[in-house]
Design a protein around this motif. Structure first.
Motif, PDB file in Angstrom:
ATOM      1  N   ARG A  44       0.869  -1.232  -0.126  1.00 61.76           N
ATOM      2  CA  ARG A  44      -0.037   0.040   0.096  1.00 61.76           C
ATOM      3  C   ARG A  44       0.838   1.316   0.057  1.00 61.76           C
ATOM      4  N   LEU A  76      -5.047   0.294  -4.520  1.00 63.04           N
ATOM      5  CA  LEU A  76      -5.394   0.561  -3.043  1.00 63.04           C
ATOM      6  C   LEU A  76      -6.559   0.476  -2.675  1.00 63.04           C
ATOM      7  N   LEU A  79      -6.464  -2.959  -1.286  1.00 62.25           N
ATOM      8  CA  LEU A  79      -5.765  -3.209  -0.190  1.00 62.25           C
ATOM      9  C   LEU A  79      -6.468  -2.635   1.038  1.00 62.25           C
TER      10      LEU A  79
END
Length: 218
Positions: A44, A76, A79
């Motif tokens: 990330r 992102l 994640l």
């Protein structure tokens, strides 16, 4: 809980199955978080760094640039660090070069709300318009230079054309009239009276304009 535990074990690799075969579903989840949370955090961090430092160079394709940034944003989101559409749009607009400043200004002033795919389509259209306008301006400069050169050449040849225009093409017309003796059928430069007066004026050292008035007065 036993059924969930069996289902989770069935989806694991053999190495992970050995580690979690004596655990229930809750303990399996906690252990997996400890194993992979550090790896996800590093991924990330790298993805967010690449996203916020992404800048488009002047003249490069805007479509490929925006698609790359959309890939970072989707990663992102997977994640667990999702960006809202407004923030994602701002990040993309801030990465554009100076040539897109009019587009960004108009976009913000009109408070346009678009999804990322819709923003991609608008930027592609704006990019193609910039290329067209740039090629037209270059063409206009080239055409202007060409016109100036043609004009200068024409001015250089103007004087010889005026001298040639004084010469008759088919001899002296019968209707032609001498401006000195006012007789028809001859030019002033071929007029015997005019030529005689010119010789006399040169011999006496006086100026001679060659008008009919001076001839009459003489």
């Amino acid at each position: 809980m036993l059924d969930v535990s069996c289902l989770m074990l069935a989806t694991m690799s053999p190495e992970l199955q050995k580690q979690h075969e004596d655990m229930n579903a809750y303990n399996m989840i906690q252990n997996l978080k400890e194993i992979y949370e550090g790896q996800a955090r590093q991924e990330r961090y790298e993805t967010s760094k690449a996203l916020f430092q992404c800048k488009m160079s002047e003249g490069s394709p805007v479509g490929a640039h925006v698609i790359k940034m959309m890939g970072y944003i989707q990663t992102l989101d997977k994640l667990g660090f999702s960006l809202k559409d407004e923030l994602a749009t701002d990040v993309i607009l801030q990465s554009l070069p100076d040539s897109f400043k009019p587009f960004v200004l108009n976009f913000n002033m009109n408070e346009i709300n678009k999804t990322l795919p819709q923003l991609l389509g608008m930027l592609r259209t704006a990019g193609s318009d910039l290329k067209k306008n740039g090629s037209k301006s270059i063409l206009m400069i080239r055409e202007t230079k060409g016109k100036k050169k043609a004009k200068s050449k024409g001015n250089g040849k103007s004087k010889p054309k005026r001298k040639d225009a004084l010469k008759p093409e088919k001899g002296i017309s019968k209707e032609a009239k001498c401006f000195y003796c006012e007789k028809s059928g001859l030019w002033k430069r071929n007029c015997p009276l005019y030529l005689e007066e010119v010789k006399k004026s040169k011999a006496n050292g006086a100026s001679f304009s060659g008008t009919t008035k001076e001839k009459d007065s003489g």
